[in-house]
Design a protein around this motif. Sequence first.
Motif, PDB file in Angstrom:
ATOM      1  N   LEU A   1      10.405   1.075   2.115  1.00 29.78           N
ATOM      2  CA  LEU A   1      11.189   0.329   3.099  1.00 29.78           C
ATOM      3  C   LEU A   1      11.311   1.104   4.412  1.00 29.78           C
ATOM      4  N   GLN A   2      11.500   2.414   4.333  1.00 29.39           N
ATOM      5  CA  GLN A   2      11.585   3.220   5.554  1.00 29.39           C
ATOM      6  C   GLN A   2      10.272   3.194   6.326  1.00 29.39           C
ATOM      7  N   THR A   3       9.166   3.339   5.614  1.00 31.98           N
ATOM      8  CA  THR A   3       7.863   3.306   6.286  1.00 31.98           C
ATOM      9  C   THR A   3       7.616   1.938   6.913  1.00 31.98           C
ATOM     10  N   GLY A   4       7.932   0.883   6.176  1.00 30.79           N
ATOM     11  CA  GLY A   4       7.751  -0.455   6.720  1.00 30.79           C
ATOM     12  C   GLY A   4       8.588  -0.688   7.965  1.00 30.79           C
ATOM     13  N   ALA A   5       9.842  -0.221   7.939  1.00 26.23           N
ATOM     14  CA  ALA A   5      10.712  -0.396   9.102  1.00 26.23           C
ATOM     15  C   ALA A   5      10.183   0.374  10.308  1.00 26.23           C
TER      16      ALA A   5
ATOM     17  N   ASP B   1       4.363   8.614  14.759  1.00 27.96           N
ATOM     18  CA  ASP B   1       3.902  10.005  14.708  1.00 27.96           C
ATOM     19  C   ASP B   1       4.655  10.784  13.638  1.00 27.96           C
ATOM     20  N   ALA B   2       5.959  10.532  13.524  1.00 27.75           N
ATOM     21  CA  ALA B   2       6.748  11.229  12.503  1.00 27.75           C
ATOM     22  C   ALA B   2       6.326  10.805  11.097  1.00 27.75           C
ATOM     23  N   LEU B   3       6.083   9.519  10.906  1.00 27.25           N
ATOM     24  CA  LEU B   3       5.643   9.036   9.599  1.00 27.25           C
ATOM     25  C   LEU B   3       4.262   9.582   9.244  1.00 27.25           C
ATOM     26  N   ALA B   4       3.406   9.740  10.251  1.00 29.14           N
ATOM     27  CA  ALA B   4       2.064  10.264   9.995  1.00 29.14           C
ATOM     28  C   ALA B   4       2.098  11.712   9.536  1.00 29.14           C
ATOM     29  N   ALA B   5       3.143  12.427   9.908  1.00 28.02           N
ATOM     30  CA  ALA B   5       3.254  13.836   9.513  1.00 28.02           C
ATOM     31  C   ALA B   5       3.731  14.000   8.076  1.00 28.02           C
ATOM     32  N   GLU B   6       4.200  12.924   7.458  1.00 30.43           N
ATOM     33  CA  GLU B   6       4.685  12.984   6.087  1.00 30.43           C
ATOM     34  C   GLU B   6       3.513  12.883   5.107  1.00 30.43           C
ATOM     35  N   THR B   7       3.658  13.476   3.961  1.00 31.43           N
ATOM     36  CA  THR B   7       2.661  13.363   2.894  1.00 31.43           C
ATOM     37  C   THR B   7       2.704  11.955   2.315  1.00 31.43           C
ATOM     38  N   VAL B   8       1.529  11.309   2.177  1.00 33.60           N
ATOM     39  CA  VAL B   8       1.501   9.911   1.752  1.00 33.60           C
ATOM     40  C   VAL B   8       2.043   9.723   0.340  1.00 33.60           C
ATOM     41  N   THR B   9       1.994  10.757  -0.491  1.00 33.68           N
ATOM     42  CA  THR B   9       2.477  10.631  -1.864  1.00 33.68           C
ATOM     43  C   THR B   9       3.919  11.079  -2.024  1.00 33.68           C
ATOM     44  N   ALA B  10       4.561  11.501  -0.930  1.00 29.15           N
ATOM     45  CA  ALA B  10       5.953  11.941  -1.021  1.00 29.15           C
ATOM     46  C   ALA B  10       6.859  10.733  -1.228  1.00 29.15           C
ATOM     47  N   THR B  11       7.901  10.915  -2.029  1.00 30.22           N
ATOM     48  CA  THR B  11       8.826   9.815  -2.297  1.00 30.22           C
ATOM     49  C   THR B  11      10.072   9.869  -1.433  1.00 30.22           C
TER      50      THR B  11
ATOM     51  N   THR C   1       0.828  -1.212   0.000  1.00 32.25           N
ATOM     52  CA  THR C   1       0.000   0.000   0.000  1.00 32.25           C
ATOM     53  C   THR C   1       0.858   1.256   0.000  1.00 32.25           C
ATOM     54  N   THR C   2       1.938   1.273   0.774  1.00 30.72           N
ATOM     55  CA  THR C   2       2.818   2.441   0.802  1.00 30.72           C
ATOM     56  C   THR C   2       3.431   2.694  -0.567  1.00 30.72           C
ATOM     57  N   ALA C   3       3.860   1.620  -1.243  1.00 33.27           N
ATOM     58  CA  ALA C   3       4.459   1.786  -2.572  1.00 33.27           C
ATOM     59  C   ALA C   3       3.446   2.343  -3.563  1.00 33.27           C
ATOM     60  N   LEU C   4       2.232   1.815  -3.550  1.00 34.22           N
ATOM     61  CA  LEU C   4       1.209   2.294  -4.477  1.00 34.22           C
ATOM     62  C   LEU C   4       0.818   3.735  -4.178  1.00 34.22           C
ATOM     63  N   LEU C   5       0.745   4.086  -2.894  1.00 35.74           N
ATOM     64  CA  LEU C   5       0.424   5.463  -2.527  1.00 35.74           C
ATOM     65  C   LEU C   5       1.520   6.428  -2.972  1.00 35.74           C
ATOM     66  N   ALA C   6       2.764   6.061  -2.706  1.00 37.81           N
ATOM     67  CA  ALA C   6       3.874   6.948  -3.075  1.00 37.81           C
ATOM     68  C   ALA C   6       3.953   7.147  -4.577  1.00 37.81           C
ATOM     69  N   ALA C   7       3.544   6.119  -5.331  1.00 42.89           N
ATOM     70  CA  ALA C   7       3.564   6.231  -6.791  1.00 42.89           C
ATOM     71  C   ALA C   7       2.287   6.834  -7.345  1.00 42.89           C
ATOM     72  N   GLY C   8       1.278   7.063  -6.474  1.00 42.40           N
ATOM     73  CA  GLY C   8       0.018   7.628  -6.923  1.00 42.40           C
ATOM     74  C   GLY C   8      -0.763   6.699  -7.827  1.00 42.40           C
ATOM     75  N   ASP C   9      -0.690   5.411  -7.584  1.00 44.74           N
ATOM     76  CA  ASP C   9      -1.342   4.430  -8.457  1.00 44.74           C
ATOM     77  C   ASP C   9      -2.759   4.144  -7.965  1.00 44.74           C
ATOM     78  N   PRO C  10      -3.756   4.148  -8.848  1.00 46.35           N
ATOM     79  CA  PRO C  10      -5.140   3.915  -8.426  1.00 46.35           C
ATOM     80  C   PRO C  10      -5.402   2.503  -7.937  1.00 46.35           C
ATOM     81  N   ALA C  11      -4.506   1.553  -8.204  1.00 48.97           N
ATOM     82  CA  ALA C  11      -4.709   0.178  -7.731  1.00 48.97           C
ATOM     83  C   ALA C  11      -4.703   0.088  -6.219  1.00 48.97           C
TER      84      ALA C  11
ATOM     85  N   GLY D   1      -1.765  -7.472  -1.495  1.00 52.22           N
ATOM     86  CA  GLY D   1      -0.547  -7.229  -2.242  1.00 52.22           C
ATOM     87  C   GLY D   1       0.679  -7.606  -1.440  1.00 52.22           C
ATOM     88  N   SER D   2       1.819  -7.549  -2.100  1.00 47.45           N
ATOM     89  CA  SER D   2       3.091  -7.840  -1.441  1.00 47.45           C
ATOM     90  C   SER D   2       4.196  -7.110  -2.177  1.00 47.45           C
ATOM     91  N   LEU D   3       5.212  -6.701  -1.442  1.00 44.95           N
ATOM     92  CA  LEU D   3       6.394  -6.081  -2.025  1.00 44.95           C
ATOM     93  C   LEU D   3       7.406  -7.180  -2.295  1.00 44.95           C
TER      94      LEU D   3
END
Length: 366
Positions: free
Chosen positions: A216-220, A281-291, A96-106, A117-119
């Motif tokens: 990977l950063q978000t997952g970690a 909390d820090a990850l939540a402050a980031e824009t979901v579409t930011a790379t 989900t994080t990968a698809l969001l960061a890429a702005g993919d409608p899937a 899904g799976s990475l």
Amino acid sequence: MNLLYSEVEEELRASVRALLADHSPAAVTLARIEAPDVHDPALWRTLAADLGTAGLPVPEALGGAGASVRETAVVLEELGRSVAPVPFLGSAVLATTALLAAGDPAVADLADGTRTGSLAVPLSTAPGRPFTPSVRRDPDGTLSGRVTSVADARSADLLVVPAEGGALFVVEPAAGGCTIEPRRSLDLTRPLADVLLDRAPARQLADEPAVLERTLQTGAGLLASEQLGIAEWCLAETVGYLRERRQFNRPVGSFQGLKHRLADLWLQLTGARAAARHAADALAAETVTATALSPDTAIAVAVAQAHCGTVAVRAAEECVQLHGGIGMTWEHPAHLYLKRAKADQLALGTPGHHRSLLAELADLPA
């Protein structure tokens, strides 16, 4: 920075905990690890679709709940407490994080829980270091190669696959050219598999490696919350057992040496909770579409992973040892938590890797 749980987060926690208590108690999980497919599809449908946890950080316009990864972290805590066999990390976090960061409608299909899904990277892949994909793009646009030790790949309806050059592609196993080979993993509740691609049809998702690094950063960072849940269960279960177990006509928990060990573990767990909550909390402050994540968020993630993985393993080891003989048996769930804790410690970068990464981020050379 806000490390406290909000009222909404506590309500979400109560709902997830009640669901897992009803549908995934220890006896059920112990029985499922002997099944050919460990994942519990009925539990996943209820958790992902009915409760809506699969799309918590996904904007409402894309079919999600419009919440944040703070709520995702709460769900991961409870999944760590129960070691429930569901593909939440692979689907609701990494894919989900990968698809969001890429702005993919899937991402809408994953958000509503209808698909998973799976990475397609080895689970041990760590952020902050160059990653060399083992998949190549064929001249006709298909993908070929082999990826080992992919988490939650067996139940995935779509795979996010990095290829040579850093581009990301979406592969649907049902379209052909994709074979999933199960592997025997240390963590029996999170199955691993090898993904074999032989001219598999693929759709390009992103052309820059930054999307994979963000994923990977978000997952970690969020994995630290699962490690926190593991440690919390192990401590609570151990304290409860030592209150009841008696030797020399007194509760074992009254022995001073054991009190000191539990007090020390509680202090470590308190630090782990602060680190995991800070990362969420820090990850939540980031824009979901930011790379790319901000330097402060990257530091918070490194701190959480450097600390929480070690605490989870320590708590699980103490749980097994202080339960005595019963803690060593296959019938007691303690071994599931020890294996999950050890597998998580290796996933998405070891504590040693994240300490080295933290030194670079904080400009503290060796």
